[in-house]
Enzyme design. Structure first.
Site, mmCIF file in Angstrom:
data_model
loop_
_atom_site.group_PDB
_atom_site.id
_atom_site.type_symbol
_atom_site.label_atom_id
_atom_site.label_comp_id
_atom_site.label_asym_id
_atom_site.label_seq_id
_atom_site.Cartn_x
_atom_site.Cartn_y
_atom_site.Cartn_z
ATOM 1 N N ASP A 116 -1.479 -6.080 3.080
ATOM 2 C CA ASP A 116 -1.162 -4.882 3.873
ATOM 3 C C ASP A 116 -2.279 -4.663 4.887
ATOM 4 O OD1 ASP A 116 -0.245 -2.217 4.719
ATOM 5 O OD2 ASP A 116 0.867 -2.167 2.833
ATOM 6 N N LEU B 279 0.524 -8.316 9.997
ATOM 7 C CA LEU B 279 1.626 -9.282 10.073
ATOM 8 C C LEU B 279 2.363 -9.241 11.414
ATOM 9 C CD1 LEU B 279 3.058 -8.954 6.441
ATOM 10 C CD2 LEU B 279 1.480 -10.676 7.340
ATOM 11 N N ALA C 127 0.805 -1.225 0.000
ATOM 12 C CA ALA C 127 0.000 0.000 0.000
ATOM 13 C C ALA C 127 0.836 1.272 0.000
ATOM 14 C CB ALA C 127 -0.940 0.004 1.213
ATOM 15 N N SER D 209 18.224 -3.974 4.946
ATOM 16 C CA SER D 209 18.614 -2.573 5.144
ATOM 17 C C SER D 209 20.127 -2.505 5.216
ATOM 18 C CB SER D 209 18.023 -2.032 6.439
ATOM 19 O OG SER D 209 18.620 -0.804 6.785
ATOM 20 N N GLY E 273 7.033 -3.378 6.599
ATOM 21 C CA GLY E 273 7.983 -3.133 7.678
ATOM 22 C C GLY E 273 7.667 -1.843 8.403
ATOM 23 N N TYR F 213 15.650 -1.879 15.292
ATOM 24 C CA TYR F 213 15.439 -1.933 13.837
ATOM 25 C C TYR F 213 16.589 -2.659 13.116
ATOM 26 C CZ TYR F 213 14.660 -0.463 9.017
ATOM 27 O OH TYR F 213 14.468 -0.455 7.652
ATOM 28 N N GLY G 298 5.048 3.289 -0.283
ATOM 29 C CA GLY G 298 6.503 3.291 -0.450
ATOM 30 C C GLY G 298 7.036 2.318 -1.491
HETATM 31 P P1 NAD Z 1 6.298 2.491 4.052
HETATM 32 O O1 NAD Z 1 5.945 2.862 5.463
HETATM 33 O O2 NAD Z 1 6.085 3.471 2.980
HETATM 34 O O3 NAD Z 1 5.558 1.124 3.654
HETATM 35 C C1 NAD Z 1 5.535 0.021 4.538
HETATM 36 C C2 NAD Z 1 4.236 -0.737 4.344
HETATM 37 O O4 NAD Z 1 4.233 -1.823 5.287
HETATM 38 C C3 NAD Z 1 2.980 0.119 4.636
HETATM 39 O O5 NAD Z 1 2.060 0.041 3.574
HETATM 40 C C4 NAD Z 1 2.435 -0.479 5.913
HETATM 41 O O6 NAD Z 1 1.018 -0.396 6.040
HETATM 42 C C5 NAD Z 1 2.927 -1.932 5.814
HETATM 43 N N1 NAD Z 1 2.901 -2.527 7.143
HETATM 44 C C6 NAD Z 1 3.412 -2.021 8.288
HETATM 45 N N2 NAD Z 1 3.083 -2.787 9.332
HETATM 46 C C7 NAD Z 1 2.334 -3.811 8.843
HETATM 47 C C8 NAD Z 1 1.698 -4.916 9.447
HETATM 48 N N3 NAD Z 1 1.695 -5.113 10.778
HETATM 49 N N4 NAD Z 1 1.023 -5.774 8.650
HETATM 50 C C9 NAD Z 1 0.963 -5.569 7.308
HETATM 51 N N5 NAD Z 1 1.555 -4.534 6.683
HETATM 52 C C10 NAD Z 1 2.236 -3.653 7.446
HETATM 53 O O7 NAD Z 1 7.817 2.053 4.143
HETATM 54 P P2 NAD Z 1 8.930 1.797 3.010
HETATM 55 O O8 NAD Z 1 9.984 2.789 3.229
HETATM 56 O O9 NAD Z 1 8.360 1.572 1.683
HETATM 57 O O10 NAD Z 1 9.505 0.415 3.582
HETATM 58 C C11 NAD Z 1 9.449 -0.809 2.873
HETATM 59 C C12 NAD Z 1 10.543 -1.708 3.417
HETATM 60 O O11 NAD Z 1 11.817 -1.132 3.130
HETATM 61 C C13 NAD Z 1 10.502 -1.896 4.943
HETATM 62 O O12 NAD Z 1 10.772 -3.251 5.237
HETATM 63 C C14 NAD Z 1 11.631 -1.021 5.428
HETATM 64 O O13 NAD Z 1 12.152 -1.443 6.646
HETATM 65 C C15 NAD Z 1 12.618 -1.138 4.290
HETATM 66 N N6 NAD Z 1 13.580 -0.043 4.203
HETATM 67 C C16 NAD Z 1 13.162 1.243 4.073
HETATM 68 C C17 NAD Z 1 14.105 2.267 4.033
HETATM 69 C C18 NAD Z 1 13.681 3.712 3.908
HETATM 70 O O14 NAD Z 1 14.505 4.611 4.190
HETATM 71 N N7 NAD Z 1 12.469 4.006 3.488
HETATM 72 C C19 NAD Z 1 15.476 1.961 4.098
HETATM 73 C C20 NAD Z 1 15.864 0.624 4.214
HETATM 74 C C21 NAD Z 1 14.916 -0.384 4.261
#
Ligand code: NAD
Length: 253
Positions: free
Chosen positions: A32, A42, A10, A113, A71, A151, A12
């Protein structure tokens, strides 16, 4: 019909990859908390079990592409919740889809990460209990720790758990790889930027390219990892972080 499953679809990175997979003709099943084909939390055992069974029903037991993106970030107060989602939620889904991936000789990318190896957490009790699959013990160790203390360990343990599966899953014809992004412009990063104190940690990350990743740069790399040209890539950790990991650990790889 070719099926792709995306957790965290949903927002990112998950949302970006979802669009790419749809454009390539996959029938995408998003998992999601909201705005997804399968609504599931989750962080809970029931939520994970429902996510797995509902998804397997929708994809007829065959998954061609799987992205584990769901995440939570290190800016949240609740470190235990972050471990439940980032580690235990991700692994439950991964293992729950093993047979469906094998049935299609599928390809899986897990989002780790670049923070996963920046701290010496290899032997941390939290990491060991995660790798042992002991959620209760992990929760006991984490207690009321802030996610900032948790984290990187969740991503470290997740990366190792994925790589431990590589020999057996490779023999089944499944491709398993990890992408290790640095800070990426998504709603999660915005949450970090908006935090009164954790935001300052962003200034301390050395980035040779002097900028954060655009979401399409991470999505595009995942697209490549899913492609035929990357078919021999298995067990790899791909850093996409503007050079941070190389700057922090130039002599380790
Ligand atoms: P985001 O917050 O935009 O998207 C994360 C999605 O995960 C959201 O849609 C959220 O609803 C879903 N989510 C969270 N908790 C949940 C749950 N309990 N059950 C089901 N869905 C759930 O974040 P993003 O930046 O797109 O992150 C995506 C992945 O990339 C994550 O695993 C994050 O740790 C990793 N990451 C992000 C970054 C960054 O800087 N954005 C850097 C390194 C790694």
């Amino acid at each position: 019909m070719s099926y792709a499953v995306v957790t965290g679809s949903a927002s990112g990175i998950g949302a970006n990859v979802r669009k790419r997979l749809e454009a390539e003709g996959f029938d995408v099943i998003g998992i999601d908390l909201k705005n997804a084909e399968v609504l599931a939390d989750l962080s809970t055992k029931d939520g994970r079990a429902n996510a797995i069974s509902e998804t397997l029903e929708k994809c007829d037991g065959k998954i061609d592409r799987l992205l584990l993106a769901a995440g939570l970030g290190g800016h949240l107060d609740d470190g235990a919740l972050v471990a439940r989602v980032n580690y235990f939620g991700a692994l439950a889904v991964l293992d729950g889809f093993k047979d469906a991936l094998a049935a299609s000789q599928g390809r899986c990318v897990v989002i780790g990460s670049n923070s996963a190896q920046m701290r010496p957490v290899d032997d941390a009790p939290m990491v060991i209990s995660m790798l042992d699959g002991d959620e209760d013990k992990t929760m006991g160790i984490i207690g009321d720790m802030h996610a900032a203390m948790v984290y990187a360990s969740t991503k470290h343990a997740l990366t190792r758990a994925v790589r431990r599966r590589v020999p057996e899953w490779g023999a089944l014809g499944i491709q398993l790889n990890v992408i290790a992004p640095g800070p990426t412009e998504t709603p999660m990063l915005q949450g970090v930027k908006d935090h009164p104190t954790i935001s300052k940690s962003l200034d301390m990350i050395p980035i040779p390219q002097k900028r954060f990743a655009k979401v399409e740069e991470i999505g595009g790399t995942i697209d490549f990892m899913f492609s035929d040209i990357a078919a021999h890539m298995h067990g790899s950790i791909i850093y996409v972080d503007g050079g941070s990991d190389a700057q922090v650990r130039p002599d380790k790889f």
